[in-house]
Design an enzyme around this catalytic site. Structure first.
Site, PDB file in Angstrom:
ATOM      1  N   LYS A   1       0.816  -1.212   0.000  1.00 53.84           N
ATOM      2  CA  LYS A   1       0.000   0.000   0.000  1.00 53.84           C
ATOM      3  C   LYS A   1       0.856   1.271   0.000  1.00 53.84           C
ATOM      4  O   LYS A   1       0.417   2.319  -0.446  1.00 53.84           O
ATOM      5  CB  LYS A   1      -0.968  -0.019   1.167  1.00 53.84           C
ATOM      6  CG  LYS A   1      -2.048  -1.087   0.976  1.00 53.84           C
ATOM      7  CD  LYS A   1      -3.146  -1.035   2.009  1.00 53.84           C
ATOM      8  CE  LYS A   1      -4.277  -1.992   1.666  1.00 53.84           C
ATOM      9  NZ  LYS A   1      -3.895  -3.417   1.794  1.00 53.84           N
TER      10      LYS A   1
HETATM   11  C1  LIG Z   1      -4.512  -4.492   1.110  1.00 55.14           C
HETATM   12  C2  LIG Z   1      -3.773  -5.779   0.952  1.00 55.14           C
HETATM   13  C3  LIG Z   1      -4.152  -6.745   0.001  1.00 55.14           C
HETATM   14  C4  LIG Z   1      -5.386  -6.587  -0.867  1.00 55.14           C
HETATM   15  O1  LIG Z   1      -5.237  -5.599  -1.840  1.00 55.14           O
HETATM   16  P1  LIG Z   1      -6.523  -5.008  -2.597  1.00 55.14           P
HETATM   17  O2  LIG Z   1      -6.011  -3.877  -3.418  1.00 55.14           O
HETATM   18  O3  LIG Z   1      -7.454  -4.539  -1.511  1.00 55.14           O
HETATM   19  O4  LIG Z   1      -7.112  -6.104  -3.411  1.00 55.14           O
HETATM   20  C5  LIG Z   1      -3.364  -7.870  -0.133  1.00 55.14           C
HETATM   21  N1  LIG Z   1      -2.282  -8.074   0.657  1.00 55.14           N
HETATM   22  C6  LIG Z   1      -1.893  -7.173   1.592  1.00 55.14           C
HETATM   23  C7  LIG Z   1      -0.709  -7.475   2.425  1.00 55.14           C
HETATM   24  C8  LIG Z   1      -2.611  -5.988   1.766  1.00 55.14           C
HETATM   25  O5  LIG Z   1      -2.224  -5.093   2.702  1.00 55.14           O
END
Ligand SMILES: *Cc1c(COP(=O)(O)O)cnc(C)c1O
Length: 474
Positions: A112
């Site tokens: 993120k």
């Molecule tokens: C947020 C997250 C996801 C999922 O990603 P999306 O964009 O919501 O599909 C997968 N793995 C981790 C470690 C995350 O923090």
């Protein structure tokens, strides 16, 4: 570039307004009204250029007409200067034709950061230019909150308030949020669950007087500007694997929750990443596997798993893809989303699914398989996967099984997106393979750092008063 709502009833906006607004006023999500393509000459150069340069190149058409190019390049350079790997999103080969792309070299050890570091700087820049300030409010069960706090800390024109459910996040996740020492960061522990936190945020968004009074905005992945920067690493991976020069197709396996990351892969495909296939990897919470297989988009119960950031049975960004499945029919999308709200279900018919056939496949991976994957990959290669990445890895291998031969089997170069560092989920990793991954050096003293947060009862008026008293945006 202009942006339209998936539900067709909100005003068309330019990039800057889409950034600050987030959700469209008709409840829909903003999408660009046309897809730019990567120029042929430029594509050939991509493999040799630094990540931040490629990032500015790929994202620029989505913003043009809004910022100065040099300003934007400065923002992107600064966003990725803090990553602890020079390649930003390096590929690590685990087997013939199988790579993981490490997206966890940012400040909070999860992918993120890749988007959030750009987003925080964009917000600050646009607000400064307008002489404005905003209050960012969000709810988190873990990863989003820390990434947002790191992205918005010390920004001149934004204050950030992150609500987490008291005692219900992991220690690493909580400390990553509460040990940030910045005057504009406000951590609030709510006496309640994650759903309670999310309901409080929604209620604040729906309270027009409050929302306008504190100039409230959000940073979850319904914001176009959160998804856009993630399309970049699909392009860099394809370039490194020779997809642009040799026209080799590539497959990406994406651990998925809210459908933001895998939708970014779709953006890259629309921009010209050759014949890329996208594997939507889900844990037990399998609404996406069901909708891609037979059109069944119905809310199931949410199960807690070892990959908690994917414990979702309502993936907001799917609405963006739905618009393309329904051939741009915004009225149809609005109708389906209304049905979803009222009944918790809708069906995507065969004609709509056929429009994307061959692009997406969905796989559900259960808990045992996830832990097994961590164990066997570690035994075979010495590489530690976090539980989310393990779901992606297992889904990629499921795809290589003979019954999926039409998808290219293992002959297709496959990239598994590593969405978190294994040290972020040490209990699951240790349970799977007996190794407890240590935090990287820069976070080694995390457990000794002083925490700062306030605890509030689960009561809208209390939380609103808290924010009003502290924000500089009012
Ligand atoms: C947020 C997250 C996801 C999922 O990603 P999306 O964009 O919501 O599909 C997968 N793995 C981790 C470690 C995350 O923090």
């Amino acid at each position: 570039m202009r942006y339209v709502s998936t539900r067709g009833e909100a005003a068309e906006l330019e990039f800057e307004d889409v950034l600050l607004e987030g959700l469209a006023r008709d409840g829909g999500l903003y999408v660009p009204d046309a897809w730019p393509t990567l120029g042929e000459a430029r594509r050939r150069e991509l493999a040799t250029r630094p990540y931040a340069r490629v990032a500015a190149e790929v994202m620029w058409p989505f913003l043009s007409g809004n910022l100065e190019r040099a300003t934007f390049e400065g923002i992107v350079d600064a966003a990725y200067a803090g990553f602890r790997h020079e390649a930003v999103a390096p590929l690590v080969q685990l087997a013939p034709n199988l790579w993981v792309m490490e997206l966890f070299h940012g400040p909070t050890l999860a992918f993120k950061d890749v988007a959030m570091q750009v987003l925080g700087r964009l917000f600050d820049h646009v607000l400064a230019a307008r002489g404005d300030r905003m209050t960012i409010v969000g709810a988190t069960s873990g990863d989003t909150g820390s990434a947002a706090i790191e992205a918005f800390r010390d920004r001149e024109n934004c204050d950030i308030f992150i609500l987490h459910p008291r005692g219900r996040t992991s220690d690493v996740q909580r400390k990553q949020m509460t040990t940030v020492n910045a005057a504009n960061v406000h951590n609030v522990a709510i006496e309640g669950t994650f759903d309670d936190c999310q309901d409080l945020v929604k209620a604040m968004f729906n309270d027009a007087a409050f929302r306008d009074g504190v100039r409230m905005s959000g940073v979850n992945s319904i914001n176009w500007a959160r998804v856009m920067p993630q399309s970049v690493y699909y392009v860099t991976a394809a370039a490194q694997l020779g997809c642009f020069t040799d026209r080799r197709p590539v497959r990406f396996s994406v651990p998925t929750g809210n459908f933001g990351d895998v939708y970014a892969g779709y953006i890259a495909a629309r921009m010209g990443v050759p014949a890329s296939r996208l594997v939507v990897a889900s844990n037990r919470n399998d609404i996406l596997t069901r909708v891609l297989r037979d059109g069944d988009h119905s809310r199931g119960e949410v199960h807690a798993t070892v990959s908690p950031s994917m414990d979702i049975q309502s993936s907001s960004n799917f609405e963006r893809l739905l618009l393309d499945m329904e051939a741009g029919d915004t009225a149809k999308v609005a109708r389906l989303m209304k049905q979803w709200k009222q009944t918790g279900a809708f069906t995507v018919d065969a004609t709509a699914r056929a429009r994307l056939a061959g692009r997406f496949t969905g796989h559900r991976v259960d808990e045992e398989k996830t832990l097994d994957t961590i164990r066997s990959v570690y035994a075979d290669t010495g590489y530690l996967l976090d539980p989310h990445t393990a779901v992606g890895h297992a889904a990629a291998l499921a795809e290589a099984a003979p019954e999926h031969a039409e998808f290219g089997g293992i002959a297709l170069p496959t990239v598994v997106l590593a969405t978190a560092h294994p040290a972020k989920f040490p209990d699951a990793v240790e349970k799977a393979c007996g190794v407890r991954p240590p935090l990287p050096g820069f976070l080694a003293d995390l457990y000794e750092r002083e925490e700062r947060f306030d605890t509030l009862e689960n009561e809208l008026s209390v939380v609103q008063a808290y924010i009003r008293e502290r924000t500089r945006a009012a």
